[in-house]
Design a protein around this motif. Sequence first.
Motif, PDB file in Angstrom:
ATOM      1  N   GLY A 198      42.938  85.116  47.165  1.00 48.32           N
ATOM      2  CA  GLY A 198      43.628  84.042  46.478  1.00 48.32           C
ATOM      3  C   GLY A 198      43.330  83.913  45.004  1.00 48.32           C
ATOM      4  N   ALA A 199      42.508  84.818  44.459  1.00 47.57           N
ATOM      5  CA  ALA A 199      42.141  84.751  43.045  1.00 47.57           C
ATOM      6  C   ALA A 199      42.643  85.992  42.322  1.00 47.57           C
ATOM      7  N   GLN A 200      42.929  85.817  41.025  1.00 49.90           N
ATOM      8  CA  GLN A 200      43.436  86.951  40.247  1.00 49.90           C
ATOM      9  C   GLN A 200      42.328  87.924  39.896  1.00 49.90           C
ATOM     10  N   ALA A 201      42.624  89.211  40.081  1.00 50.40           N
ATOM     11  CA  ALA A 201      41.746  90.303  39.689  1.00 50.40           C
ATOM     12  C   ALA A 201      42.624  91.360  39.031  1.00 50.40           C
ATOM     13  N   TRP A 202      42.037  92.511  38.706  1.00 53.37           N
ATOM     14  CA  TRP A 202      42.773  93.538  37.976  1.00 53.37           C
ATOM     15  C   TRP A 202      42.436  94.922  38.498  1.00 53.37           C
ATOM     16  N   GLN A 203      43.353  95.848  38.235  1.00 52.91           N
ATOM     17  CA  GLN A 203      43.148  97.232  38.656  1.00 52.91           C
ATOM     18  C   GLN A 203      43.804  98.162  37.642  1.00 52.91           C
ATOM     19  N   ALA A 204      43.216  99.330  37.476  1.00 46.33           N
ATOM     20  CA  ALA A 204      43.783 100.327  36.572  1.00 46.33           C
ATOM     21  C   ALA A 204      43.561 101.710  37.158  1.00 46.33           C
ATOM     22  N   VAL A 205      44.484 102.615  36.870  1.00 49.04           N
ATOM     23  CA  VAL A 205      44.346 104.014  37.292  1.00 49.04           C
ATOM     24  C   VAL A 205      44.303 104.874  36.036  1.00 49.04           C
ATOM     25  N   TYR A 206      43.251 105.664  35.929  1.00 50.20           N
ATOM     26  CA  TYR A 206      43.045 106.521  34.752  1.00 50.20           C
ATOM     27  C   TYR A 206      42.930 107.972  35.203  1.00 50.20           C
ATOM     28  N   GLU A 207      43.592 108.857  34.474  1.00 52.74           N
ATOM     29  CA  GLU A 207      43.528 110.275  34.816  1.00 52.74           C
ATOM     30  C   GLU A 207      42.555 110.999  33.887  1.00 52.74           C
ATOM     31  N   VAL A 208      41.551 111.602  34.488  1.00 54.76           N
ATOM     32  CA  VAL A 208      40.576 112.404  33.743  1.00 54.76           C
ATOM     33  C   VAL A 208      41.171 113.793  33.552  1.00 54.76           C
ATOM     34  N   LYS A 209      41.426 114.163  32.301  1.00 57.62           N
ATOM     35  CA  LYS A 209      42.136 115.410  32.024  1.00 57.62           C
ATOM     36  C   LYS A 209      41.250 116.534  31.500  1.00 57.62           C
ATOM     37  N   LYS A 210      40.049 116.183  31.017  1.00 62.08           N
ATOM     38  CA  LYS A 210      39.182 117.225  30.473  1.00 62.08           C
ATOM     39  C   LYS A 210      37.723 116.864  30.704  1.00 62.08           C
ATOM     40  N   PRO A 211      36.828 117.849  30.609  1.00 59.15           N
ATOM     41  CA  PRO A 211      35.403 117.574  30.843  1.00 59.15           C
ATOM     42  C   PRO A 211      34.860 116.529  29.873  1.00 59.15           C
ATOM     43  N   GLY A 212      33.966 115.724  30.386  1.00 62.20           N
ATOM     44  CA  GLY A 212      33.330 114.697  29.564  1.00 62.20           C
ATOM     45  C   GLY A 212      32.714 113.625  30.431  1.00 62.20           C
ATOM     46  N   ASN A 213      31.865 112.818  29.829  1.00 59.19           N
ATOM     47  CA  ASN A 213      31.360 111.631  30.506  1.00 59.19           C
ATOM     48  C   ASN A 213      32.172 110.446  30.014  1.00 59.19           C
ATOM     49  N   TYR A 214      32.795 109.738  30.936  1.00 54.39           N
ATOM     50  CA  TYR A 214      33.718 108.666  30.613  1.00 54.39           C
ATOM     51  C   TYR A 214      33.030 107.322  30.872  1.00 54.39           C
ATOM     52  N   VAL A 215      32.767 106.588  29.778  1.00 49.75           N
ATOM     53  CA  VAL A 215      32.108 105.290  29.875  1.00 49.75           C
ATOM     54  C   VAL A 215      33.183 104.202  29.829  1.00 49.75           C
ATOM     55  N   PHE A 216      33.579 103.722  30.996  1.00 51.93           N
ATOM     56  CA  PHE A 216      34.575 102.655  31.082  1.00 51.93           C
ATOM     57  C   PHE A 216      33.888 101.311  30.827  1.00 51.93           C
ATOM     58  N   PHE A 217      34.577 100.428  30.125  1.00 53.55           N
ATOM     59  CA  PHE A 217      33.967  99.141  29.797  1.00 53.55           C
ATOM     60  C   PHE A 217      35.035  98.045  29.773  1.00 53.55           C
ATOM     61  N   VAL A 218      34.577  96.816  29.975  1.00 54.27           N
ATOM     62  CA  VAL A 218      35.478  95.663  29.928  1.00 54.27           C
ATOM     63  C   VAL A 218      34.768  94.494  29.259  1.00 54.27           C
ATOM     64  N   GLU A 219      35.513  93.797  28.422  1.00 50.68           N
ATOM     65  CA  GLU A 219      35.080  92.513  27.872  1.00 50.68           C
ATOM     66  C   GLU A 219      36.008  91.455  28.454  1.00 50.68           C
ATOM     67  N   PRO A 220      35.530  90.669  29.421  1.00 53.58           N
ATOM     68  CA  PRO A 220      36.396  89.651  30.025  1.00 53.58           C
ATOM     69  C   PRO A 220      36.547  88.440  29.110  1.00 53.58           C
ATOM     70  N   GLN A 221      37.553  87.649  29.386  1.00 50.17           N
ATOM     71  CA  GLN A 221      37.674  86.366  28.706  1.00 50.17           C
ATOM     72  C   GLN A 221      36.519  85.455  29.144  1.00 50.17           C
ATOM     73  N   PRO A 222      36.046  84.563  28.283  1.00 50.14           N
ATOM     74  CA  PRO A 222      34.983  83.638  28.689  1.00 50.14           C
ATOM     75  C   PRO A 222      35.386  82.850  29.940  1.00 50.14           C
ATOM     76  N   TYR A 223      34.444  82.716  30.850  1.00 52.52           N
ATOM     77  CA  TYR A 223      34.684  82.013  32.113  1.00 52.52           C
ATOM     78  C   TYR A 223      33.867  80.720  32.122  1.00 52.52           C
ATOM     79  N   TRP A 224      34.525  79.600  32.384  1.00 56.50           N
ATOM     80  CA  TRP A 224      33.848  78.309  32.446  1.00 56.50           C
ATOM     81  C   TRP A 224      33.262  78.103  33.826  1.00 56.50           C
ATOM     82  N   GLU A 225      31.935  77.943  33.883  1.00 54.93           N
ATOM     83  CA  GLU A 225      31.243  77.686  35.134  1.00 54.93           C
ATOM     84  C   GLU A 225      30.801  76.213  35.155  1.00 54.93           C
TER      85      GLU A 225
END
Length: 258
Positions: free
Chosen positions: A90-117
Amino acid sequence: MRRTLGAFMAAFTAVMASGQPAGAHFQELLPSSDTVAEPAQSKVTLDLVFTHPMERGPVMPMARPARFGVKSNGTIEDLSALLQPRTIAGAQAWQAVYEVKKPGNYVFFVEPQPYWEPGEEKMIVHYTKVVVDGFGHGDGWDTAVGLPVEIRPLVRPYGLWTGNVFRGIVEAKGEPVPFADIEVEWVNDGTITPPSDAFITQVIKTNAQGEFAYAMPRAGWWGFAALIEADQPMQSPTGKPVPVELGGLMWVRAVDMK
Protein backbone atom coordinates in the motif's frame (compact mmCIF):
# COMPACT_ATOMS: atom_id res chain seq x y z
CA MET A 1 13.35 8.37 37.44
CA ARG A 2 9.96 10.03 36.86
CA ARG A 3 11.38 12.27 34.16
CA THR A 4 13.01 9.29 32.45
CA LEU A 5 9.77 7.30 32.58
CA GLY A 6 7.80 10.34 31.44
CA ALA A 7 10.10 10.87 28.47
CA PHE A 8 9.82 7.21 27.54
CA MET A 9 6.03 7.28 27.71
CA ALA A 10 5.90 10.42 25.59
CA ALA A 11 8.10 8.84 22.93
CA PHE A 12 6.10 5.59 23.08
CA THR A 13 2.83 7.49 22.66
CA ALA A 14 4.20 9.41 19.68
CA VAL A 15 5.37 6.22 17.99
CA MET A 16 2.05 4.48 18.57
CA ALA A 17 0.23 7.50 17.19
CA SER A 18 2.35 7.34 14.05
CA GLY A 19 1.22 3.73 13.52
CA GLN A 20 4.80 2.51 13.13
CA PRO A 21 7.11 0.48 15.37
CA ALA A 22 10.23 2.11 16.78
CA GLY A 23 12.58 0.00 14.68
CA ALA A 24 15.31 1.29 12.43
CA HIS A 25 14.50 2.84 9.06
CA PHE A 26 16.50 1.57 6.09
CA GLN A 27 16.50 2.84 2.54
CA GLU A 28 16.81 -0.31 0.45
CA LEU A 29 18.57 -0.27 -2.90
CA LEU A 30 18.77 -3.93 -3.83
CA PRO A 31 19.87 -5.27 -7.23
CA SER A 32 18.63 -8.54 -8.67
CA SER A 33 22.29 -9.59 -8.68
CA ASP A 34 25.51 -8.03 -7.40
CA THR A 35 27.56 -9.66 -10.16
CA VAL A 36 27.03 -9.79 -13.93
CA ALA A 37 29.04 -12.63 -15.40
CA GLU A 38 27.74 -12.88 -18.96
CA PRO A 39 25.67 -10.84 -21.46
CA ALA A 40 22.55 -12.92 -20.82
CA GLN A 41 22.53 -11.57 -17.23
CA SER A 42 23.29 -7.96 -18.19
CA LYS A 43 19.91 -6.48 -17.18
CA VAL A 44 19.89 -5.68 -13.47
CA THR A 45 16.65 -4.81 -11.67
CA LEU A 46 17.04 -2.41 -8.75
CA ASP A 47 14.35 -2.15 -6.08
CA LEU A 48 14.10 1.01 -3.98
CA VAL A 49 12.01 0.56 -0.84
CA PHE A 50 11.98 2.49 2.45
CA THR A 51 11.24 0.00 5.20
CA HIS A 52 12.33 -1.96 8.28
CA PRO A 53 14.15 -4.95 6.71
CA MET A 54 14.45 -7.34 9.65
CA GLU A 55 10.85 -6.76 10.74
CA ARG A 56 9.64 -7.08 7.11
CA GLY A 57 7.82 -3.78 7.35
CA PRO A 58 6.08 -1.51 7.50
CA VAL A 59 6.87 0.03 4.13
CA MET A 60 6.99 3.81 4.33
CA PRO A 61 5.83 5.89 1.34
CA MET A 62 8.82 6.99 -0.74
CA ALA A 63 8.57 10.15 -2.84
CA ARG A 64 10.34 10.26 -6.19
CA PRO A 65 14.08 10.35 -5.34
CA ALA A 66 15.89 13.66 -5.55
CA ARG A 67 18.75 11.86 -7.28
CA PHE A 68 19.36 8.37 -8.66
CA GLY A 69 22.42 7.34 -10.61
CA VAL A 70 25.42 5.10 -11.07
CA LYS A 71 29.16 5.73 -11.01
CA SER A 72 31.42 3.54 -13.14
CA ASN A 73 34.81 3.99 -14.74
CA GLY A 74 35.05 7.44 -13.14
CA THR A 75 31.80 8.74 -14.68
CA ILE A 76 28.45 9.44 -13.03
CA GLU A 77 25.33 8.70 -15.06
CA ASP A 78 21.91 10.07 -14.14
CA LEU A 79 19.38 7.23 -14.04
CA SER A 80 16.33 9.20 -12.88
CA ALA A 81 14.51 8.53 -16.16
CA LEU A 82 14.64 4.77 -15.48
CA LEU A 83 12.65 5.00 -12.24
CA GLN A 84 9.21 3.43 -12.33
CA PRO A 85 6.73 3.72 -9.44
CA ARG A 86 5.40 0.61 -7.80
CA THR A 87 3.22 -0.13 -4.79
CA ILE A 88 4.34 -2.40 -1.95
CA ALA A 89 2.03 -3.05 1.00
CA GLY A 90 0.00 0.00 0.00
CA ALA A 91 3.00 2.35 -0.02
CA GLN A 92 4.85 3.89 -2.95
CA ALA A 93 8.24 2.45 -3.86
CA TRP A 94 10.39 2.51 -6.99
CA GLN A 95 12.11 0.18 -9.42
CA ALA A 96 14.59 0.56 -12.25
CA VAL A 97 16.16 -1.77 -14.81
CA TYR A 98 19.73 -1.03 -15.90
CA GLU A 99 21.70 -2.84 -18.58
CA VAL A 100 25.38 -3.44 -17.88
CA LYS A 101 27.06 -3.18 -21.28
CA LYS A 102 30.77 -3.23 -20.49
CA PRO A 103 33.20 -4.34 -17.77
CA GLY A 104 33.34 -2.18 -14.68
CA ASN A 105 32.25 -1.81 -11.10
CA TYR A 106 28.89 -0.07 -11.02
CA VAL A 107 28.18 1.95 -7.87
CA PHE A 108 24.43 2.61 -7.86
CA PHE A 109 23.26 5.33 -5.49
CA VAL A 110 20.11 7.16 -4.45
CA GLU A 111 19.39 10.40 -2.62
CA PRO A 112 15.78 10.17 -1.40
CA GLN A 113 13.58 13.11 -0.61
CA PRO A 114 13.61 14.02 3.11
CA TYR A 115 11.18 11.83 5.05
CA TRP A 116 9.28 13.21 8.05
CA GLU A 117 9.27 10.78 10.97
CA PRO A 118 6.62 12.04 13.44
CA GLY A 119 7.45 9.43 16.09
CA GLU A 120 11.00 10.77 16.42
CA GLU A 121 10.22 14.35 15.37
CA LYS A 122 12.98 14.53 12.79
CA MET A 123 13.60 14.43 9.06
CA ILE A 124 15.46 11.47 7.59
CA VAL A 125 17.68 11.47 4.50
CA HIS A 126 19.52 8.22 3.81
CA TYR A 127 22.09 8.37 1.01
CA THR A 128 22.30 4.78 -0.14
CA LYS A 129 24.51 2.77 -2.48
CA VAL A 130 25.26 -0.75 -3.68
CA VAL A 131 28.00 -2.09 -5.94
CA VAL A 132 27.45 -4.42 -8.91
CA ASP A 133 30.43 -6.03 -10.63
CA GLY A 134 30.27 -6.10 -14.41
CA PHE A 135 31.99 -9.04 -16.13
CA GLY A 136 34.63 -9.60 -13.44
CA HIS A 137 36.21 -6.17 -13.81
CA GLY A 138 37.66 -6.17 -10.30
CA ASP A 139 38.70 -2.51 -9.90
CA GLY A 140 36.75 0.49 -8.63
CA TRP A 141 34.59 -1.14 -5.96
CA ASP A 142 35.94 1.28 -3.33
CA THR A 143 35.15 4.39 -5.40
CA ALA A 144 33.45 7.22 -3.49
CA VAL A 145 30.40 8.79 -5.10
CA GLY A 146 30.86 12.06 -3.20
CA LEU A 147 27.70 11.86 -1.11
CA PRO A 148 27.41 14.08 2.01
CA VAL A 149 27.86 10.96 4.13
CA GLU A 150 28.82 7.55 2.76
CA ILE A 151 30.53 4.27 3.54
CA ARG A 152 33.68 3.46 1.61
CA PRO A 153 34.25 -0.29 1.68
CA LEU A 154 37.58 -1.68 2.85
CA VAL A 155 36.50 -5.15 1.69
CA ARG A 156 35.27 -5.85 -1.83
CA PRO A 157 31.48 -5.58 -1.34
CA TYR A 158 30.48 -8.56 -3.48
CA GLY A 159 31.58 -12.18 -3.81
CA LEU A 160 31.35 -12.56 -0.02
CA TRP A 161 30.71 -15.82 1.80
CA THR A 162 28.45 -16.08 4.82
CA GLY A 163 30.59 -15.38 7.86
CA ASN A 164 32.96 -13.03 6.03
CA VAL A 165 33.79 -9.79 7.81
CA PHE A 166 32.68 -6.64 6.03
CA ARG A 167 34.83 -3.60 6.80
CA GLY A 168 34.37 0.01 5.83
CA ILE A 169 35.13 3.60 6.69
CA VAL A 170 32.44 6.22 7.27
CA GLU A 171 33.10 9.58 5.64
CA ALA A 172 31.21 12.86 5.87
CA LYS A 173 32.22 15.63 3.49
CA GLY A 174 35.15 13.43 2.50
CA GLU A 175 36.56 13.10 6.03
CA PRO A 176 36.46 10.05 8.36
CA VAL A 177 33.83 10.15 11.10
CA PRO A 178 35.14 8.78 14.42
CA PHE A 179 32.79 6.93 16.79
CA ALA A 180 29.80 7.17 14.45
CA ASP A 181 26.78 4.96 15.14
CA ILE A 182 26.11 2.26 12.56
CA GLU A 183 22.89 0.27 12.48
CA VAL A 184 22.98 -3.13 10.79
CA GLU A 185 20.01 -5.17 9.60
CA TRP A 186 19.43 -8.27 7.52
CA VAL A 187 16.66 -8.39 4.91
CA ASN A 188 14.47 -10.99 6.54
CA ASP A 189 13.04 -13.58 4.15
CA GLY A 190 10.59 -14.80 6.77
CA THR A 191 12.79 -17.60 8.11
CA ILE A 192 13.98 -15.74 11.21
CA THR A 193 12.02 -14.45 14.18
CA PRO A 194 14.22 -12.29 16.42
CA PRO A 195 14.01 -13.55 20.03
CA SER A 196 13.74 -9.96 21.33
CA ASP A 197 13.88 -6.38 20.10
CA ALA A 198 17.62 -6.21 20.79
CA PHE A 199 18.22 -8.67 17.93
CA ILE A 200 16.33 -6.69 15.29
CA THR A 201 18.96 -4.02 14.72
CA GLN A 202 22.63 -4.66 15.41
CA VAL A 203 24.46 -1.54 16.59
CA ILE A 204 28.18 -0.91 16.16
CA LYS A 205 30.45 2.13 16.13
CA THR A 206 33.37 3.31 14.08
CA ASN A 207 36.75 3.58 15.78
CA ALA A 208 38.85 6.74 16.10
CA GLN A 209 39.78 6.45 12.40
CA GLY A 210 36.16 6.11 11.27
CA GLU A 211 36.51 2.38 10.51
CA PHE A 212 34.17 -0.47 11.41
CA ALA A 213 33.86 -4.24 10.95
CA TYR A 214 30.99 -6.72 11.10
CA ALA A 215 30.81 -10.49 10.49
CA MET A 216 27.67 -11.44 8.53
CA PRO A 217 26.26 -14.62 10.14
CA ARG A 218 23.63 -15.48 7.53
CA ALA A 219 23.27 -15.46 3.75
CA GLY A 220 21.32 -12.63 2.16
CA TRP A 221 21.40 -8.86 1.96
CA TRP A 222 22.86 -6.85 4.84
CA GLY A 223 22.35 -3.10 5.24
CA PHE A 224 24.88 -0.88 7.02
CA ALA A 225 23.53 2.54 8.01
CA ALA A 226 26.03 5.09 9.34
CA LEU A 227 24.05 7.83 11.05
CA ILE A 228 25.00 11.42 11.79
CA GLU A 229 23.05 14.62 12.47
CA ALA A 230 23.02 17.33 9.84
CA ASP A 231 24.54 20.72 10.64
CA GLN A 232 21.31 22.53 9.79
CA PRO A 233 17.71 21.68 10.73
CA MET A 234 14.85 21.31 8.27
CA GLN A 235 11.26 22.45 8.52
CA SER A 236 8.72 19.85 9.56
CA PRO A 237 5.27 19.65 7.91
CA THR A 238 3.99 21.77 10.81
CA GLY A 239 6.56 24.49 10.10
CA LYS A 240 8.73 23.72 13.12
CA PRO A 241 12.55 23.48 12.72
CA VAL A 242 13.57 19.90 13.44
CA PRO A 243 16.86 17.93 13.39
CA VAL A 244 17.86 15.93 10.34
CA GLU A 245 19.20 12.38 10.46
CA LEU A 246 21.68 11.85 7.64
CA GLY A 247 22.48 8.26 6.80
CA GLY A 248 25.25 6.80 4.69
CA LEU A 249 23.96 3.35 3.74
CA MET A 250 25.59 0.47 1.92
CA TRP A 251 24.15 -2.92 0.97
CA VAL A 252 26.23 -6.09 0.88
CA ARG A 253 25.18 -9.66 0.06
CA ALA A 254 26.55 -12.79 1.72
CA VAL A 255 26.28 -16.21 0.04
CA ASP A 256 26.41 -19.64 1.67
CA MET A 257 29.43 -21.77 0.78
CA LYS A 258 28.10 -25.00 -0.72
